[in-house]
Design a protein around this motif. Sequence first.
Motif, PDB file in Angstrom:
ATOM      1  N   ILE A 171       0.825  -1.204   0.000  1.00 12.65           N
ATOM      2  CA  ILE A 171       0.000   0.000   0.000  1.00 12.65           C
ATOM      3  C   ILE A 171       0.857   1.250   0.000  1.00 12.65           C
ATOM      4  O   ILE A 171       2.036   1.230   0.360  1.00 12.65           O
ATOM      5  CB  ILE A 171      -0.941   0.045   1.222  1.00 12.65           C
ATOM      6  CG1 ILE A 171      -0.137   0.061   2.528  1.00 12.65           C
ATOM      7  CG2 ILE A 171      -1.920  -1.115   1.182  1.00 12.65           C
ATOM      8  CD1 ILE A 171      -0.967   0.339   3.764  1.00 12.65           C
ATOM      9  N   ASN A 172       0.239   2.342  -0.394  1.00 13.77           N
ATOM     10  CA  ASN A 172       0.846   3.670  -0.322  1.00 13.77           C
ATOM     11  C   ASN A 172       0.481   4.310   1.015  1.00 13.77           C
ATOM     12  O   ASN A 172       1.330   4.906   1.676  1.00 13.77           O
ATOM     13  CB  ASN A 172       0.329   4.500  -1.485  1.00 13.77           C
ATOM     14  CG  ASN A 172       0.970   5.869  -1.546  1.00 13.77           C
ATOM     15  OD1 ASN A 172       0.720   6.710  -0.681  1.00 13.77           O
ATOM     16  ND2 ASN A 172       1.808   6.092  -2.546  1.00 13.77           N
TER      17      ASN A 172
ATOM     18  N   ALA B 233      -9.444   1.946   4.791  1.00 14.69           N
ATOM     19  CA  ALA B 233      -9.397   2.021   3.331  1.00 14.69           C
ATOM     20  C   ALA B 233      -7.939   2.129   2.920  1.00 14.69           C
ATOM     21  O   ALA B 233      -7.191   2.927   3.477  1.00 14.69           O
ATOM     22  CB  ALA B 233     -10.186   3.220   2.820  1.00 14.69           C
ATOM     23  N   THR B 234      -7.561   1.302   1.966  1.00 14.73           N
ATOM     24  CA  THR B 234      -6.164   1.279   1.549  1.00 14.73           C
ATOM     25  C   THR B 234      -5.993   1.856   0.160  1.00 14.73           C
ATOM     26  O   THR B 234      -6.864   1.736  -0.709  1.00 14.73           O
ATOM     27  CB  THR B 234      -5.614  -0.159   1.573  1.00 14.73           C
ATOM     28  OG1 THR B 234      -6.474  -0.999   0.792  1.00 14.73           O
ATOM     29  CG2 THR B 234      -5.539  -0.693   2.987  1.00 14.73           C
ATOM     30  N   LEU B 235      -4.844   2.479  -0.017  1.00 17.69           N
ATOM     31  CA  LEU B 235      -4.445   3.031  -1.311  1.00 17.69           C
ATOM     32  C   LEU B 235      -3.226   2.245  -1.758  1.00 17.69           C
ATOM     33  O   LEU B 235      -2.194   2.287  -1.113  1.00 17.69           O
ATOM     34  CB  LEU B 235      -4.114   4.512  -1.170  1.00 17.69           C
ATOM     35  CG  LEU B 235      -3.867   5.296  -2.441  1.00 17.69           C
ATOM     36  CD1 LEU B 235      -5.170   5.510  -3.183  1.00 17.69           C
ATOM     37  CD2 LEU B 235      -3.217   6.637  -2.123  1.00 17.69           C
ATOM     38  N   ARG B 236      -3.347   1.510  -2.861  1.00 19.06           N
ATOM     39  CA  ARG B 236      -2.231   0.695  -3.327  1.00 19.06           C
ATOM     40  C   ARG B 236      -1.103   1.555  -3.878  1.00 19.06           C
ATOM     41  O   ARG B 236      -1.323   2.688  -4.308  1.00 19.06           O
ATOM     42  CB  ARG B 236      -2.692  -0.264  -4.417  1.00 19.06           C
ATOM     43  CG  ARG B 236      -3.544  -1.394  -3.915  1.00 19.06           C
ATOM     44  CD  ARG B 236      -3.742  -2.428  -4.979  1.00 19.06           C
ATOM     45  NE  ARG B 236      -4.498  -1.913  -6.121  1.00 19.06           N
ATOM     46  CZ  ARG B 236      -4.868  -2.663  -7.145  1.00 19.06           C
ATOM     47  NH1 ARG B 236      -4.535  -3.939  -7.184  1.00 19.06           N
ATOM     48  NH2 ARG B 236      -5.539  -2.164  -8.138  1.00 19.06           N
TER      49      ARG B 236
ATOM     50  N   LEU C 274      -9.539   3.927  -3.573  1.00 20.28           N
ATOM     51  CA  LEU C 274      -9.492   3.379  -2.224  1.00 20.28           C
ATOM     52  C   LEU C 274     -10.252   2.059  -2.189  1.00 20.28           C
ATOM     53  O   LEU C 274     -11.304   1.919  -2.793  1.00 20.28           O
ATOM     54  CB  LEU C 274     -10.133   4.332  -1.215  1.00 20.28           C
ATOM     55  CG  LEU C 274      -9.362   5.600  -0.854  1.00 20.28           C
ATOM     56  CD1 LEU C 274     -10.167   6.449   0.120  1.00 20.28           C
ATOM     57  CD2 LEU C 274      -7.993   5.263  -0.265  1.00 20.28           C
ATOM     58  N   TYR C 275      -9.672   1.107  -1.454  1.00 26.23           N
ATOM     59  CA  TYR C 275     -10.324  -0.174  -1.222  1.00 26.23           C
ATOM     60  C   TYR C 275     -10.765  -0.214   0.236  1.00 26.23           C
ATOM     61  O   TYR C 275      -9.935  -0.122   1.140  1.00 26.23           O
ATOM     62  CB  TYR C 275      -9.369  -1.328  -1.502  1.00 26.23           C
ATOM     63  CG  TYR C 275      -9.035  -1.501  -2.956  1.00 26.23           C
ATOM     64  CD1 TYR C 275      -8.032  -0.740  -3.553  1.00 26.23           C
ATOM     65  CD2 TYR C 275      -9.715  -2.424  -3.743  1.00 26.23           C
ATOM     66  CE1 TYR C 275      -7.724  -0.902  -4.896  1.00 26.23           C
ATOM     67  CE2 TYR C 275      -9.408  -2.588  -5.081  1.00 26.23           C
ATOM     68  CZ  TYR C 275      -8.417  -1.823  -5.655  1.00 26.23           C
ATOM     69  OH  TYR C 275      -8.108  -1.971  -6.975  1.00 26.23           O
ATOM     70  N   PHE C 276     -12.060  -0.363   0.434  1.00 26.37           N
ATOM     71  CA  PHE C 276     -12.626  -0.337   1.775  1.00 26.37           C
ATOM     72  C   PHE C 276     -12.848  -1.741   2.305  1.00 26.37           C
ATOM     73  O   PHE C 276     -13.184  -2.664   1.561  1.00 26.37           O
ATOM     74  CB  PHE C 276     -13.968   0.396   1.775  1.00 26.37           C
ATOM     75  CG  PHE C 276     -13.853   1.880   1.765  1.00 26.37           C
ATOM     76  CD1 PHE C 276     -13.619   2.569   0.594  1.00 26.37           C
ATOM     77  CD2 PHE C 276     -13.972   2.599   2.948  1.00 26.37           C
ATOM     78  CE1 PHE C 276     -13.506   3.941   0.577  1.00 26.37           C
ATOM     79  CE2 PHE C 276     -13.855   3.980   2.949  1.00 26.37           C
ATOM     80  CZ  PHE C 276     -13.629   4.652   1.762  1.00 26.37           C
TER      81      PHE C 276
END
Lengths: 114, 112
Positions: B29-30, B90-93, B100-102
């Motif tokens: 992730i970023n 929520a992740t930011l790749r 964003l992936y929640f």
Amino acid sequence: EPEVTQTPSHQVTQMGQEVILRCVPISNHLYFYWYRQILGQKVEFLVSFYNNEISEKSEIFDDQFSVERPDGSNFTLKIRSTKLEDSAMYFCASTQDRLTDTQYFGPGTRLTVL
Amino acid sequence: SQQGEEDPQALSIQEGENATMNCSYKTSINNLQWYRQNSGRGLVHLILIRSNEREKHSGRLRVTLDTSKKSSSLLITASRAADTASYFCATLRGSTLGRLYFGRGTQLTVWP
């Protein structure tokens, strides 16, 4: 503090009708997003928009969906022919820098398709 | 696909107690962001932690990030009834265009 605004807060429509959801992102932000949340489920990405074009879209964002930034402040999501399964909360978000900054979300529009 | 997953799914505590929620993810992730959502309302941003950070504080919130375990935790200290809400990570790749992936969220209930 600047915030993302969305209108309307609630929209009820008949299946097959077109709806336009409106958003005003934070004024100095450059990246804009739409997400949706079906009741009881997690938030899902729909589309991202930068420099007046779509930069990424999910598998949900099919030909029935379109986005537009018609002027310097508004960002809209159009659903051409709504389906029952489009009923959800739709969130607009914006950020200044897509890699380092927070995405700020609006309060959402609850779309109910009958 | 990469998705954040929170646990527990539901947490019920008394006012004054601490609440800990965890989030796991699958790819690099970023950054990772925590959001709060009151029932049927919008998403309120709580805190962002970057991949090169290990811990961050904001008021009664403490977030940790362990990139080797691909996990994060959100600690709310001295909880209040007003903290009752759903909490999402929520992740930011790293290679993302900003998507964003929640996760599914943790429903926190704080009893007065």
